[in-house]
Design an enzyme around this catalytic site. Sequence first.
Site, PDB file in Angstrom:
ATOM      1  N   LYS A 160       0.792  -1.229   0.000  1.00 51.20           N
ATOM      2  CA  LYS A 160       0.000   0.000   0.000  1.00 51.20           C
ATOM      3  C   LYS A 160       0.830   1.288   0.000  1.00 51.20           C
ATOM      4  O   LYS A 160       0.460   2.275   0.619  1.00 51.20           O
ATOM      5  CB  LYS A 160      -0.957   0.011   1.210  1.00 51.20           C
ATOM      6  CG  LYS A 160      -1.962  -1.131   1.191  1.00 51.20           C
ATOM      7  CD  LYS A 160      -2.855  -1.136   2.418  1.00 51.20           C
ATOM      8  CE  LYS A 160      -2.188  -1.767   3.608  1.00 51.20           C
ATOM      9  NZ  LYS A 160      -3.083  -2.040   4.734  1.00 51.20           N
ATOM     10  N   ASP A 196      -5.762  -5.100  10.924  1.00 50.43           N
ATOM     11  CA  ASP A 196      -7.114  -4.529  10.801  1.00 50.43           C
ATOM     12  C   ASP A 196      -8.171  -5.585  10.477  1.00 50.43           C
ATOM     13  O   ASP A 196      -9.307  -5.520  10.951  1.00 50.43           O
ATOM     14  CB  ASP A 196      -7.166  -3.373   9.781  1.00 50.43           C
ATOM     15  CG  ASP A 196      -6.625  -3.730   8.417  1.00 50.43           C
ATOM     16  OD1 ASP A 196      -6.131  -4.859   8.252  1.00 50.43           O
ATOM     17  OD2 ASP A 196      -6.696  -2.868   7.514  1.00 50.43           O
TER      18      ASP A 196
HETATM   19 MG    MG Z   1      -8.808   0.941   7.986  1.00 51.40          MG
END
Ligand code: MG
Length: 450
Positions: A160, A196
């Site tokens: 990312k 996450d």
């Molecule tokens: Mg997030």
Amino acid sequence: MITSVPVAYEEFMSYLDKVFTINENDIKVMIKEFHSEMQKGLSGYESSLKMIPSFVDRPEGSERGKFIALDLGGTNFRVLAVELDGNGGSSVLAVSKFVIKHECMTGTGKQLFNFIADSIETFLSDNEIDRTKIYDLAFTFSFPVEQTNVAAGTLIQWTKGFTAEGVVGEDVIVLLNEALRSKNINCIRVAALANDTVGTLVAKAYQDKNCDVGVILGTGSNACYPEKLTNISKWRGVRKKGSMIINMEWGNFCHLRRNCYDIDLDEESNNPGYQYLEKIVSGMYLGEITRRIVYDLVHRGLMFSGPNARRIFARKESIETKDMSLIQSDTTTNLGEIEEFLTELGITKITLLDKKLLKKICSLVSTRAARVAAAAISAVLSWLDPELKDEHTVGIDGSLFEKYPDFSNTMSEVFKMLFNEKAKNIKMELAKDGSGKGAAIIAAVAASSE
Ligand code: MG
Ligand code: ADP
């Protein structure tokens, strides 16, 4: 039927249709490949799915107390104070968001971890947190990490857009503790390293016992589910009974049909050869795929004949995923909002056909993303429950799922296509703030099992 449309245009559109359409058969093939990669990953063989044990299981719902959570893994860095009521309820007492500067993402690890510690310092001061107490903290670090314990794990590789030097191969909890110590922050005890995806599952499962899949559809894409320890044949831990949440790192799934736009995007990304599913599905990339198609059409003389179009669409990020959301939600007859967006970009000589075409391209790109995401969820569900006999809640976090028009409907259609009336057993639910609340629950579980 618009008769004035040039043949080359029609030919090109049917070509785009072909290379972006994922049909039922493609999905079935993908699910088979997914199962085979899952099996390999769980056995410790080379696989595009790393299937990383998270060292935590789903919560009981009775965990309670106040915890601090850190959320690093995308566009912003967040610090949260969360309270768990021990009865399936949780509330965020305070939250601060910090923009991660580009130089922190791509500089040195020291810079990045100092930024994290400075942000925690700001959070503690701004919220007048009592520093005479000790708080258990969970660090949600949403990158592929090989976890060795509930509070230890080394970064396998950045994704990312992050590249901070000197972090790959290091234990990120050690780096966090060093940064906290160097800033004299002594009221925090790092109790758990989370992800996450795992946080999302845990947060939803805290309130809903049927939740057994956690999914991220935001900047990146990933998923997790609970697996029986006896099925994790690579597991060498002491505990042999029960189950543990597996962080699949599905963003790296590689058995996907890719077209020329996907290939070019990958080659110019900062992690070529990796994260093929993420590059087809997630918010960081959808705008960029769209931009590449638009540029191609402009280049071929099939779209935006104004003088600036080539230069504008040659620029990376000139179209972002949130712009696609806006473009697709314009239902006015003259597509005025799309016009406004294009005018702001500096595009001139915009025709109605240009605008329709842009909307169609966004739809092709986002529909493929939603179908691939649904196919991947279907693979996990059919792994857990081949006949889909039970009810399953899929907790999903991420702005793409939350905000993109029709994303969730397109996903539901795939479930209906694959599972017929059994599709009603699948409930997708937005698990907002999974990475914050979920992390707090993980911290609670970790702290109480010591
Ligand atoms: Mg997030
Ligand atoms: P993160 O994944 O970084 O934790 P989010 O879940 O908010 O954060 O996802 C951010 C991503 O969602 C951005 O990269 C962007 O591409 C996408 N996004 C933001 N706003 C929208 C929107 N309105 N519609 C669709 N996608 C969006």
